[in-house]
Write a protein that holds these residues in place. Structure first.
Motif, PDB file in Angstrom:
ATOM      1  N   TYR A  20       0.652  -1.346  -0.224  1.00  0.00           N
ATOM      2  CA  TYR A  20      -0.164   0.038  -0.134  1.00  0.00           C
ATOM      3  C   TYR A  20       0.970   1.206   0.278  1.00  0.00           C
ATOM      4  O   TYR A  20       1.971   1.414   0.307  1.00  0.00           O
ATOM      5  CB  TYR A  20      -0.761  -0.199   0.849  1.00  0.00           C
ATOM      6  CG  TYR A  20      -1.594  -1.284   1.110  1.00  0.00           C
ATOM      7  CD1 TYR A  20      -3.120  -1.201   0.706  1.00  0.00           C
ATOM      8  CD2 TYR A  20      -1.569  -2.485   2.415  1.00  0.00           C
ATOM      9  CE1 TYR A  20      -4.054  -1.815   0.426  1.00  0.00           C
ATOM     10  CE2 TYR A  20      -2.618  -3.141   1.922  1.00  0.00           C
ATOM     11  CZ  TYR A  20      -3.591  -2.999   1.104  1.00  0.00           C
ATOM     12  OH  TYR A  20      -4.807  -4.009   1.523  1.00  0.00           O
ATOM     13  N   LYS A  60     -11.960  -2.167   3.190  1.00  0.00           N
ATOM     14  CA  LYS A  60     -10.688  -2.183   4.818  1.00  0.00           C
ATOM     15  C   LYS A  60     -11.901  -2.083   5.987  1.00  0.00           C
ATOM     16  O   LYS A  60     -12.742  -0.745   6.080  1.00  0.00           O
ATOM     17  CB  LYS A  60     -10.135  -1.592   5.123  1.00  0.00           C
ATOM     18  CG  LYS A  60      -8.784  -1.270   4.167  1.00  0.00           C
ATOM     19  CD  LYS A  60      -7.592  -0.446   4.287  1.00  0.00           C
ATOM     20  CE  LYS A  60      -6.495  -0.996   3.046  1.00  0.00           C
ATOM     21  NZ  LYS A  60      -5.199   0.057   3.487  1.00  0.00           N
ATOM     22  N   ASP A 115      -5.960   4.766   6.890  1.00  0.00           N
ATOM     23  CA  ASP A 115      -6.087   3.888   7.861  1.00  0.00           C
ATOM     24  C   ASP A 115      -5.223   4.323   9.143  1.00  0.00           C
ATOM     25  O   ASP A 115      -5.689   3.979   9.869  1.00  0.00           O
ATOM     26  CB  ASP A 115      -4.661   2.490   7.380  1.00  0.00           C
ATOM     27  CG  ASP A 115      -5.660   1.646   6.574  1.00  0.00           C
ATOM     28  OD1 ASP A 115      -6.239   1.677   5.933  1.00  0.00           O
ATOM     29  OD2 ASP A 115      -4.668   1.290   5.431  1.00  0.00           O
ATOM     30  N   TYR A 159     -12.133  -1.424   9.730  1.00  0.00           N
ATOM     31  CA  TYR A 159     -11.136  -0.726  10.920  1.00  0.00           C
ATOM     32  C   TYR A 159     -12.032  -1.458  12.455  1.00  0.00           C
ATOM     33  O   TYR A 159     -12.999  -0.910  12.822  1.00  0.00           O
ATOM     34  CB  TYR A 159     -11.286   0.328  11.244  1.00  0.00           C
ATOM     35  CG  TYR A 159     -10.749   1.133   9.614  1.00  0.00           C
ATOM     36  CD1 TYR A 159      -8.630   0.824   9.436  1.00  0.00           C
ATOM     37  CD2 TYR A 159     -11.523   1.491   8.396  1.00  0.00           C
ATOM     38  CE1 TYR A 159      -8.373   1.530   8.062  1.00  0.00           C
ATOM     39  CE2 TYR A 159     -10.739   1.596   7.042  1.00  0.00           C
ATOM     40  CZ  TYR A 159      -9.558   2.131   7.299  1.00  0.00           C
ATOM     41  OH  TYR A 159      -7.978   2.079   5.784  1.00  0.00           O
ATOM     42  N   ARG A 210     -12.040  -2.082  -3.102  1.00  0.00           N
ATOM     43  CA  ARG A 210     -11.736  -3.009  -1.635  1.00  0.00           C
ATOM     44  C   ARG A 210     -11.998  -2.325  -0.531  1.00  0.00           C
ATOM     45  O   ARG A 210     -12.830  -1.301  -0.769  1.00  0.00           O
ATOM     46  CB  ARG A 210     -10.031  -2.827  -2.030  1.00  0.00           C
ATOM     47  CG  ARG A 210      -9.351  -2.902  -3.634  1.00  0.00           C
ATOM     48  CD  ARG A 210      -7.816  -2.322  -3.510  1.00  0.00           C
ATOM     49  NE  ARG A 210      -6.871  -2.828  -4.572  1.00  0.00           N
ATOM     50  CZ  ARG A 210      -6.188  -3.655  -4.740  1.00  0.00           C
ATOM     51  NH1 ARG A 210      -5.652  -4.501  -2.980  1.00  0.00           N
ATOM     52  NH2 ARG A 210      -5.460  -4.717  -5.858  1.00  0.00           N
TER      53      ARG A 210
END
Length: 103
Positions: free
Chosen positions: A38, A77, A46, A79, A75
């Motif tokens: 990344y 993500k 992030d 958290y 994509r």
């Protein structure tokens, strides 16, 4: 290096003092495999997401594309603080929204 690039990206978004604090707090938690996959700008996003989670049960998601991704691929993500989220909890929710989970 990678962490200075992350800090530079963060500084443009949240200021240099906050950027430095985030990198010191979370930078070591970015494993080498992550760093190789990344870009620093992604890592900066992030860290901002992680910092925004105040309590363990809170979750946040981000849908995004990396430069080589085709337009029809996204994509995701997820958290969270305090542990991993089983894929068996996430995949059915995504499929209910019409997504196909590839990996």
């Amino acid at each position: 290096g990678y962490l200075p690039a992350v800090e530079e990206d963060l500084a443009g978004q949240i200021g240099s003092t906050s950027a430095r604090r985030l990198v010191l707090s979370y930078g070591d938690s970015l494993p080498e495999a992550f760093r190789g996959r990344y870009p620093a700008s992604d890592a900066a996003q992030d860290l901002i997401r992680l910092e925004g989670l105040a309590h363990e049960p809170e979750r946040s998601i981000r849908l995004y594309r990396l430069p080589p991704d085709p337009a029809h691929h996204l994509r995701l993500k997820l958290y969270t603080r305090g542990g991993l989220v089983p894929l068996s909890d996430v995949v059915p929710v995504l499929e209910n929204f019409g997504f196909t989970v590839i990996k």
